[in-house]
Write an enzyme that holds these catalytic residues in place. Structure first.
Site, PDB file in Angstrom:
ATOM      1  CG  ASN A 131      -0.274  -0.126   2.517  1.00  0.00           C
ATOM      2  OD1 ASN A 131       0.564   0.702   2.874  1.00  0.00           O
ATOM      3  ND2 ASN A 131      -0.607  -1.164   3.271  1.00  0.00           N
ATOM      4  CB  SER A 151      -3.963  -3.769  -8.291  1.00  0.00           C
ATOM      5  OG  SER A 151      -3.171  -2.687  -7.877  1.00  0.00           O
ATOM      6  CB  THR A 152      -5.944  -9.055  -8.773  1.00  0.00           C
ATOM      7  OG1 THR A 152      -4.954  -9.904  -8.199  1.00  0.00           O
ATOM      8  CG2 THR A 152      -5.476  -8.530 -10.119  1.00  0.00           C
ATOM      9  N   GLY A 153      -6.282  -8.197  -5.394  1.00  0.00           N
ATOM     10  CA  GLY A 153      -6.865  -8.659  -4.130  1.00  0.00           C
ATOM     11  C   GLY A 153      -7.829  -7.613  -3.593  1.00  0.00           C
ATOM     12  CG  ASP A 184       1.782  -5.368   2.346  1.00  0.00           C
ATOM     13  OD1 ASP A 184       3.021  -5.493   2.405  1.00  0.00           O
ATOM     14  OD2 ASP A 184       1.190  -4.335   2.684  1.00  0.00           O
TER      15      ASP A 184
END
Length: 179
Positions: free
Chosen positions: A30, A125-127, A40
């Site tokens: 992030n 970015s797909t989560g 992450d």
């Protein structure tokens, strides 16, 4: 699934990115570089608390969306972790595709700058950022393939995908690139 681009390869695997034994592991971070859930959280857990300490010391202002920053690999076998910040999906009209492409390009450029030959990407970015997998896969794979065609440094870019649905999306896109 392995495909040759130039003198390098793109590989798709289903698995845990924290177990990859490559020069670089890319983290889907992030913009505050504050740690989080998903990829992450898994990377921070596996790499150890020194990574968060290093991020706070080196990048107190975080990292802008579409870019990436570098830390050591911590307890991982990789030499580096690249913390890439992808966009939050907002329907596609807020320059999400350009920002996602930029995040991948930044990582690839950093890999060459650090003279690394192998790296592992998650599906950035797909989560929780909700970027549609098929659209994200197209951007990720196209960006990496174009870089590999012109790179003398990079040998392997592995996409380590956490679930079967994401793997299937990436595999479909990669297959269309071969036609």
């Amino acid at each position: 699934m392995i495909v040759q681009f130039g003198s390098a390869r793109i590989e798709l695997v289903l698995g845990d990115i924290t177990t990859q034994q490559l020069d670089i592991i890319v983290n889907a971070a992030n913009s505050q570089l504050a740690g989080g859930g998903g990829v992450d959280g898994a990377i921070h857990d596996a790499a150890g608390p020194e990574i968060m300490k290093e991020l706070r010391q080196r990048y107190p202002d975080g990292c802008p969306t579409g870019s990436a920053v570098v830390t050591s690999g911590g307890k991982l076998t990789s030499q580096y972790i690249f913390h890439a910040v992808g966009p939050i999906w907002q329907g596609g009209s807020k320059k999400e595709s350009q920002l996602l492409e930029s995040a991948y390009q930044t990582c690839l450029s950093l890999a060459e700058k650090h003279q690394c030959k192998t790296l592992a990407f998650p599906s950035i970015s797909t989560g929780v950022y909700r970027y549609p997998v098929d659209l994200a896969a197209e951007i990720a794979l196209r960006t990496v393939a174009m870089k590999l065609e012109s790179s003398d440094e990079l040998e392997l870019v592995r996409f380590v995908l956490f679930d079967q649905g994401t793997f299937g999306g990436y595999a479909r896109v990669l297959e269309t690139m071969l036609v």
